[in-house]
Design an enzyme around this catalytic site. Structure first.
Site, PDB file in Angstrom:
ATOM      1  N   LYS A  19       1.007  -0.816   0.187  1.00 11.88           N
ATOM      2  CA  LYS A  19       0.083  -0.138   0.415  1.00 11.88           C
ATOM      3  C   LYS A  19       0.671   1.313  -0.206  1.00 11.88           C
ATOM      4  O   LYS A  19       0.578   2.699  -0.547  1.00 11.88           O
ATOM      5  CB  LYS A  19      -0.829   0.248   1.171  1.00 11.88           C
ATOM      6  N   ARG A  72      -7.764   4.674   9.918  1.00 13.03           N
ATOM      7  CA  ARG A  72      -7.960   3.030  10.749  1.00 13.03           C
ATOM      8  C   ARG A  72      -9.107   2.294  11.256  1.00 13.03           C
ATOM      9  O   ARG A  72      -8.418   1.120  11.320  1.00 13.03           O
ATOM     10  CB  ARG A  72      -6.178   2.994  12.120  1.00 13.03           C
ATOM     11  N   ARG A 108      10.788 -12.829   5.710  1.00  6.40           N
ATOM     12  CA  ARG A 108      12.300 -11.502   6.337  1.00  6.40           C
ATOM     13  C   ARG A 108      13.200 -12.940   7.416  1.00  6.40           C
ATOM     14  O   ARG A 108      12.832 -13.171   7.840  1.00  6.40           O
ATOM     15  CB  ARG A 108      11.842 -10.460   6.852  1.00  6.40           C
ATOM     16  N   ARG A 114      13.900 -12.088  13.170  1.00  7.08           N
ATOM     17  CA  ARG A 114      12.901 -11.336  14.213  1.00  7.08           C
ATOM     18  C   ARG A 114      11.839 -11.957  14.611  1.00  7.08           C
ATOM     19  O   ARG A 114      10.983 -12.155  13.850  1.00  7.08           O
ATOM     20  CB  ARG A 114      13.122 -10.161  13.725  1.00  7.08           C
ATOM     21  N   ARG A 168      -0.646  -9.863  13.604  1.00  7.66           N
ATOM     22  CA  ARG A 168      -1.058  -8.273  13.363  1.00  7.66           C
ATOM     23  C   ARG A 168      -2.064  -8.660  12.549  1.00  7.66           C
ATOM     24  O   ARG A 168      -2.467  -7.629  12.110  1.00  7.66           O
ATOM     25  CB  ARG A 168       0.255  -8.711  12.868  1.00  7.66           C
TER      26      ARG A 168
END
Ligand SMILES: [Zn+2]
Length: 207
Positions: A9, A84, A121, A154, A165
């Site tokens: 986005k 949001r 990642r 991480r 999330r």
């Protein structure tokens, strides 16, 4: 622009703003800018963050509205990451009256694809070089191309955390999709193509 983390986005918002010759704000950037300049709103937001609290909607709304009302935004603007929540959307509607938001572009990507993107990642323990399991994998699995160091993930990038999330995001955003869909301004775009392909769909949706 609406879209879950990992949907691309931010990249698309920047492209659209360039294409239309208008300004763009990511709500995160507005926060950082106000904190850096120690504005009244920035300091107010900081007082919540320092206590470990979420910045309340009314502070976020004032921050965004003060940006919108600046003369540079007179020809229009792209908002990225705001609103949001439903209360933020309603506040934005009433602040922009008469008129309002012309279009809400919803970049939609399936959840399993998002998990693949976000949880891919890895970072080198030695030299901190970033890798991605799909986009930029190392030549040898688990090993840094540059220094041979061990690659690790991480906590934020682990699949479990990423899924959580995303769940929070979808729960929060669902009412927004309904809200803008009812007012007829929502356009949903499939965000699973290349950056160029998705960009073309978005521009089309604005016409
Ligand atoms: Zn390395």
């Amino acid at each position: 622009m609406l879209g879950p983390p990992g949907a691309g986005k931010g990249t698309q918002a920047a492209r659209i703003a360039d294409e239309l010759g208008v300004t763009r704000a990511a709500s995160g950037d507005l926060f950082r800018e106000n904190l850096r300049n120690e504005t009244e709103l920035g300091l107010l937001a900081k007082s919540y963050m320092d206590r470990g609290d979420l910045v309340p909607d009314n502070v976020t709304i004032r921050l965004v509205m003060s940006w919108i009302s600046a003369p540079q935004q007179g020809d229009g603007f792209v908002l990225d990451g705001f609103p949001r929540t439903l209360p933020q959307a309603e506040a934005l509607d009433s602040a922009l009256e008469p008129g309002g938001i012309d279009r809400v572009l919803y970049v939609n990507v399936a959840e399993d694809e998002l998990v693949k993107r976000l949880a891919g990642r890895f970072i080198c323990r030695g030299c901190q070089a970033p890798y991605h399991a799909i986009a930029s994998p190392p030549k040898e699995e688990g090993k840094c191309d540059d220094c041979g160091g061990e690659l690790y993930q991480r906590d934020d990038d682990k699949a479990e955390v990423v899924k959580n999330r995303l769940d929070v995001y979808f729960e929060e955003t669902e009412p927004l999709v309904g809200h803008y869909s009812r007012s007829g301004v929502l356009r949903e775009i499939n965000g699973e193509g290349t950056v160029d392909a998705v960009g073309a769909l978005l521009v089309e949706a604005l016409r």
